[in-house]
Enzyme design. Sequence first.
Site, PDB file in Angstrom:
ATOM      1  N   HIS A 199       0.839  -1.204   0.000  1.00  0.00           N
ATOM      2  CA  HIS A 199       0.000   0.000   0.000  1.00  0.00           C
ATOM      3  C   HIS A 199       0.873   1.252   0.000  1.00  0.00           C
ATOM      4  CE1 HIS A 199      -2.673  -2.974   2.216  1.00  0.00           C
ATOM      5  NE2 HIS A 199      -3.449  -2.611   1.216  1.00  0.00           N
ATOM      6  N   LEU A 217       3.178  -9.237  -0.890  1.00  0.00           N
ATOM      7  CA  LEU A 217       2.604  -8.720   0.351  1.00  0.00           C
ATOM      8  C   LEU A 217       1.083  -8.694   0.212  1.00  0.00           C
ATOM      9  CD1 LEU A 217       4.949  -5.743   1.296  1.00  0.00           C
ATOM     10  CD2 LEU A 217       5.049  -8.116   2.020  1.00  0.00           C
TER      11      LEU A 217
HETATM   12  P1  AMP Z   1      -6.514  -3.861  -0.310  1.00  0.00           P
HETATM   13  O1  AMP Z   1      -6.416  -3.031   0.925  1.00  0.00           O
HETATM   14  O2  AMP Z   1      -5.996  -5.244  -0.153  1.00  0.00           O
HETATM   15  O3  AMP Z   1      -7.856  -3.767  -0.965  1.00  0.00           O
HETATM   16  O4  AMP Z   1      -5.500  -3.201  -1.348  1.00  0.00           O
HETATM   17  C1  AMP Z   1      -5.554  -1.842  -1.659  1.00  0.00           C
HETATM   18  C2  AMP Z   1      -4.696  -1.602  -2.860  1.00  0.00           C
HETATM   19  O5  AMP Z   1      -3.346  -1.978  -2.585  1.00  0.00           O
HETATM   20  C3  AMP Z   1      -5.154  -2.413  -4.075  1.00  0.00           C
HETATM   21  O6  AMP Z   1      -5.056  -1.594  -5.240  1.00  0.00           O
HETATM   22  C4  AMP Z   1      -4.163  -3.535  -4.103  1.00  0.00           C
HETATM   23  O7  AMP Z   1      -3.966  -4.071  -5.398  1.00  0.00           O
HETATM   24  C5  AMP Z   1      -2.900  -2.835  -3.607  1.00  0.00           C
HETATM   25  N1  AMP Z   1      -1.949  -3.816  -3.091  1.00  0.00           N
HETATM   26  C6  AMP Z   1      -2.191  -4.799  -2.191  1.00  0.00           C
HETATM   27  N2  AMP Z   1      -1.086  -5.550  -2.006  1.00  0.00           N
HETATM   28  C7  AMP Z   1      -0.134  -5.041  -2.820  1.00  0.00           C
HETATM   29  C8  AMP Z   1       1.229  -5.393  -3.097  1.00  0.00           C
HETATM   30  N3  AMP Z   1       1.830  -6.417  -2.506  1.00  0.00           N
HETATM   31  N4  AMP Z   1       1.913  -4.635  -3.984  1.00  0.00           N
HETATM   32  C9  AMP Z   1       1.318  -3.590  -4.617  1.00  0.00           C
HETATM   33  N5  AMP Z   1       0.042  -3.209  -4.394  1.00  0.00           N
HETATM   34  C10 AMP Z   1      -0.678  -3.928  -3.516  1.00  0.00           C
END
Ligand code: AMP
Length: 282
Positions: free
Chosen positions: A34, A181
């Site tokens: 994030h 991650l």
């Molecule tokens: P989430 O809180 O899991 O819904 O993720 C929020 C944003 O962070 C989404 O756009 C995800 O694709 C991105 N995200 C989650 N994990 C990663 C990662 N390891 N690397 C890059 N972006 C990520």
Amino acid sequence: MAVIVETPDGLGKVLHAACSVGLVPTMGALHAGHLSLIEQAAQENEQVVVSIFVNPTQFENPSDLDRYPRQLEEDIAIVGDAGADAIYTPAAETIYPCGFGTTIQLQGSSDDWEGAARPGHFAGVATVVTILLNHVRPNRAYFGEKDFQQLAVIRQLQRDLSLPVEIIGCPTVRDADGLALSSRNVALSPAERAEALAIPRALFVMQTEAKRGNHNVAGLLTRGRAILEQAPQLNVDYLAIVEPRMLRPLEVLVPGARAIIAATIGETRLIDNVELVPSAAV
Ligand code: AMP
């Protein structure tokens, strides 16, 4: 320090009309993946909003929603350090007020894979992202390639509805051992985590083979599956090679072709993907 805002009116007071604004939508439990999105947004915009909202409508399974990690205090500290101007933490009634009755249902990029495994998931994602974009009205919105199908769905949403925002995809951030991650990784026991490493191992072997010029899709999938079979606790839902726009399975590799995978270990469902052939912009 980032200001905490809970309503669209509150956002109006923090965001300046003359400034470019980047939005990073999240469900909290923030990690370095994030942070990389927030940092990129801070480089490319004058103001950055990070939204933290655990969206109930994208969880097709109530126990998955209950289990989802929540750590707002830590998240607020992390976002402040990363250079965001505002943290948008709307209440559920702010996103879905009394009488709410609209759902955005896409066809195309959302049909298969996660869409098939999690009915209703992408309708929930598309609907909440549209609402968040309307509340924040950013110039750019940042999404991780980690959730590659979600990124494709948001790109289609933007195209289909001519949403006045630029969608930016950001590279996947991984731990030193290769595991992508994810907020869900905290649920893995050490033994489960060790098995889960077969996921990036399989993907990177396929990527290396493709870079060496092996463009035989069936052969690449066989290589990947052989590695996954070495992790017997890993329950593979799908391993596929797809084009990057509608995620249709490929018979021959094209620019931007991706290997995508979903697998469950114990109670935890993990997804990951890598690019096999460099893409032009999609
Ligand atoms: P989430 O809180 O899991 O819904 O993720 C929020 C944003 O962070 C989404 O756009 C995800 O694709 C991105 N995200 C989650 N994990 C990663 C990662 N390891 N690397 C890059 N972006 C990520």
